[in-house]
Design an enzyme around this catalytic site. Sequence first.
Site, PDB file in Angstrom:
ATOM      1  N   GLU A  79     -16.329  -4.228   7.445  1.00 54.93           N
ATOM      2  CA  GLU A  79     -16.141  -2.880   7.980  1.00 54.93           C
ATOM      3  C   GLU A  79     -17.384  -2.000   7.818  1.00 54.93           C
ATOM      4  OE1 GLU A  79     -12.738  -0.927   6.330  1.00 54.93           O
ATOM      5  OE2 GLU A  79     -13.157   0.958   7.349  1.00 54.93           O
ATOM      6  N   LYS A 117      -9.618  -2.370  -5.668  1.00 54.53           N
ATOM      7  CA  LYS A 117     -10.822  -2.588  -4.846  1.00 54.53           C
ATOM      8  C   LYS A 117     -12.038  -2.731  -5.760  1.00 54.53           C
ATOM      9  CE  LYS A 117      -9.474  -0.658  -0.394  1.00 54.53           C
ATOM     10  NZ  LYS A 117      -9.844   0.077   0.820  1.00 54.53           N
ATOM     11  N   GLU A 136      -3.288   6.962   2.378  1.00 57.98           N
ATOM     12  CA  GLU A 136      -3.648   7.137   3.786  1.00 57.98           C
ATOM     13  C   GLU A 136      -2.405   7.165   4.684  1.00 57.98           C
ATOM     14  OE1 GLU A 136      -6.585   4.010   4.421  1.00 57.98           O
ATOM     15  OE2 GLU A 136      -8.161   5.329   3.646  1.00 57.98           O
ATOM     16  N   ASP A 173     -14.605   2.678  -1.324  1.00 58.63           N
ATOM     17  CA  ASP A 173     -14.007   1.869  -0.262  1.00 58.63           C
ATOM     18  C   ASP A 173     -15.016   0.883   0.340  1.00 58.63           C
ATOM     19  OD1 ASP A 173     -12.286   0.899   1.589  1.00 58.63           O
ATOM     20  OD2 ASP A 173     -12.222   2.680   2.845  1.00 58.63           O
ATOM     21  N   LYS A 179       0.894  -1.167   0.000  1.00 53.08           N
ATOM     22  CA  LYS A 179       0.000   0.000   0.000  1.00 53.08           C
ATOM     23  C   LYS A 179       0.929   1.212   0.000  1.00 53.08           C
ATOM     24  CE  LYS A 179      -3.427   2.304   3.012  1.00 53.08           C
ATOM     25  NZ  LYS A 179      -4.373   2.120   4.129  1.00 53.08           N
TER      26      LYS A 179
HETATM   27  C1  GCV Z   1      -5.882  -0.963   6.052  1.00 53.08           C
HETATM   28  C2  GCV Z   1     -10.124   1.804   4.623  1.00 53.08           C
HETATM   29  C3  GCV Z   1     -10.057   1.271   6.025  1.00 53.08           C
HETATM   30  C4  GCV Z   1      -8.632   1.234   6.530  1.00 53.08           C
HETATM   31  C5  GCV Z   1      -7.792   0.394   5.553  1.00 53.08           C
HETATM   32  C6  GCV Z   1      -7.922   1.017   4.168  1.00 53.08           C
HETATM   33  C7  GCV Z   1      -7.173   0.217   3.115  1.00 53.08           C
HETATM   34  O1  GCV Z   1      -9.777   3.143   4.582  1.00 53.08           O
HETATM   35  O2  GCV Z   1     -10.869   2.041   6.859  1.00 53.08           O
HETATM   36  O3  GCV Z   1      -8.631   0.662   7.803  1.00 53.08           O
HETATM   37  O4  GCV Z   1      -6.455   0.325   5.956  1.00 53.08           O
HETATM   38  O5  GCV Z   1      -9.266   1.065   3.800  1.00 53.08           O
HETATM   39  O6  GCV Z   1      -7.832  -0.530   2.401  1.00 53.08           O
HETATM   40  O7  GCV Z   1      -5.977   0.347   3.002  1.00 53.08           O
END
Ligand code: GCV
Length: 650
Positions: free
Chosen positions: A374, A341, A267, A346, A263
């Site tokens: 989630e 994804k 973020e 998300d 990744k």
């Molecule tokens: C692992 C979302 C989730 C994060 C996750 C991110 C990702 O933002 O809330 O917890 O981080 O996706 O897929 O990298």
Amino acid sequence: MEAAYSKLWLDYKPLDITFSGSLAIRCLKGVRRDCAAVSELITALSALLPQAELTFGADSASYIVELDIGGYLGPEDYTLSADERGATILGGSETGLLYGVFAYTRELITEGGFTRISRRVSPALPLRMLDHWDNADGSIERGYSGSSFFFKNGELIISDRTVHYARLLASVGINAAAINNVNVRGDAVRFITPDYYRKLDMLGDLLERWGIKLYLSVDFSAPMSVGGLPSADPLDPRVQSWWKDKAAELFRSVRGLGGFLVKADSEGQPGPYAYGRDHADGANMLARAIQPYGGKVIWRCFVYNCSQNWRDTRTDRACAGYNTFAPLDGRFDDNVILQIKNGPMDFQIREPVHPLFGVMKQTNTAAEFQLAQEYTGQQLHVCCLIPMIKEILAFKTYNGRDKDTVLDMISGAAAVSNTGDSFCWTGSELAGANLYGFGRLCFEPSLPAEDILDEWISLTFGQNEELKEKLLFILLGSRDAYESYTVPLGLGWMCKPNHHYGPDPWGYEFDRWGTYNRADRDAVGVDRGPGGTGYSELYYPPLSDIYGSADTCPDELLLFFCRVPYTHVLKSGKTLIQHIYDSHFEGCEQAEEFARLWRSLEGSLPEQVFKNGCERFREQLRCAAEWRDIVNAFFHRLSGIPDEKGRKLY
Ligand code: GCV
């Protein structure tokens, strides 16, 4: 001592048949007696037919299972033929043979005894992967099933649970597992140092026995955090040679290593942008370091600006992945797989399919799903994702190829795991269906959702027609119910910030994450058409036209693509506002029906399973009512439009 975990769908129980003969396993040619396929077959047969004498190779046995490895099959393919006198399982390698053994066992259980079978199966997708978001300290990011069973206090744990985990994955054909969080933090940064090699090697070896490659999520800036270099610039020769040396050391020390999951620039995770490089530069640099060892880089496309200004209506997070990666198509090395994804945002309960799947024609890609619920009820709500995964794989991209579905375009699928150290692995027993179904779909995507669930129910809870019928009803209706009582019509993101559970219609409205519903007193939704953010234009026609206008956009995605007044009439003939009210009431009623059906299963399910389910349904109903009342009150107060059915809206 009682095991600390359930065996899930591998809890082999005696078959309800009378078989008093003798059983033999005959291993032909290169089949080693101590390989996983043979050990699994012994485990299964001795549990399913405990009264039968089981021997090796005896020609006189009344039922013989012959195991063979055939060069003409792909390594993960198998053929299976059986009748009342015996079975022949042929694998393209020991792994293919193992898949054949699991398929055979499945058949014995679901058919309730020896049966005629004739089939040849090749997995549809070469890469079938589970991504764990487990942290080195034992916590799990977005984990709803307890703590990690891989890590505790910075240590890697290998136990009998790890073996059962490998068997579970292999039984549904999963062949890769990334064991640590893509947000690489704490001790996980040092997984690629000698401190961890011995344990990683043991784990890699264990997994490989069951046909599973071990992947590690790595810190893109490891040359700095681990190597002490001043930079992690992918074009810097010192950085390149650091990764080359690291790869040589790692692949020499850790058996069964498949490669890295990354990744980057996402973020807060480091990436090539810090050095003015692009994602092909970053991914290829790593790919070249591990290429000599057959390693693969799984590079995530979840790249967007997470410091957006909510006042800015032109910047659209949905466009970010496409804009970053589409121009790079054709520049990635062969051992890079872009992990996309399923939707552009998300893992919401409903999103359009990611437009990158259609456009990346010269790049290896994999679809990423999220079994960890989630945004879909956190395993407290039942939400079966199998129909959704099927829908996405079957989605036509219209990219001009003869075979143009998502499934045709990808070479792999990965899912964020929903497992943890809870007794039933997935917190809720019903969430186990998602884990099972994901693997089965990657192998045989044409299987109907209902058949997969039918199989999972038989293997997990036994053959009880009433139980099956009720569980199927619950599971197959669960996604629609969840969508109806939370955020229908593709709106998404009305959850509470940070933990993402329960309703908060403006929780993400004035924030930096690019997650807006733009609701006001007249209208709601985001204009992503040609006159809006232009996101709809990222699809090939006719999809771009269909999505670009409220007249043609399918109802279930209307508010994702279009901003429409509350009085807008949907294809169903209802006004938008009335649909919002109705769906919230209906979704809650569906959930109540699921809970009622579950309660009626008392006595048909193990007590622990039944009680755990009751508690979760209680919470689901509480939370669903919150969603219904808060979202309906929100739109009622904004729009001032009453419910035409006169229900209380607060
Ligand atoms: C692992 C979302 C989730 C994060 C996750 C991110 C990702 O933002 O809330 O917890 O981080 O996706 O897929 O990298």
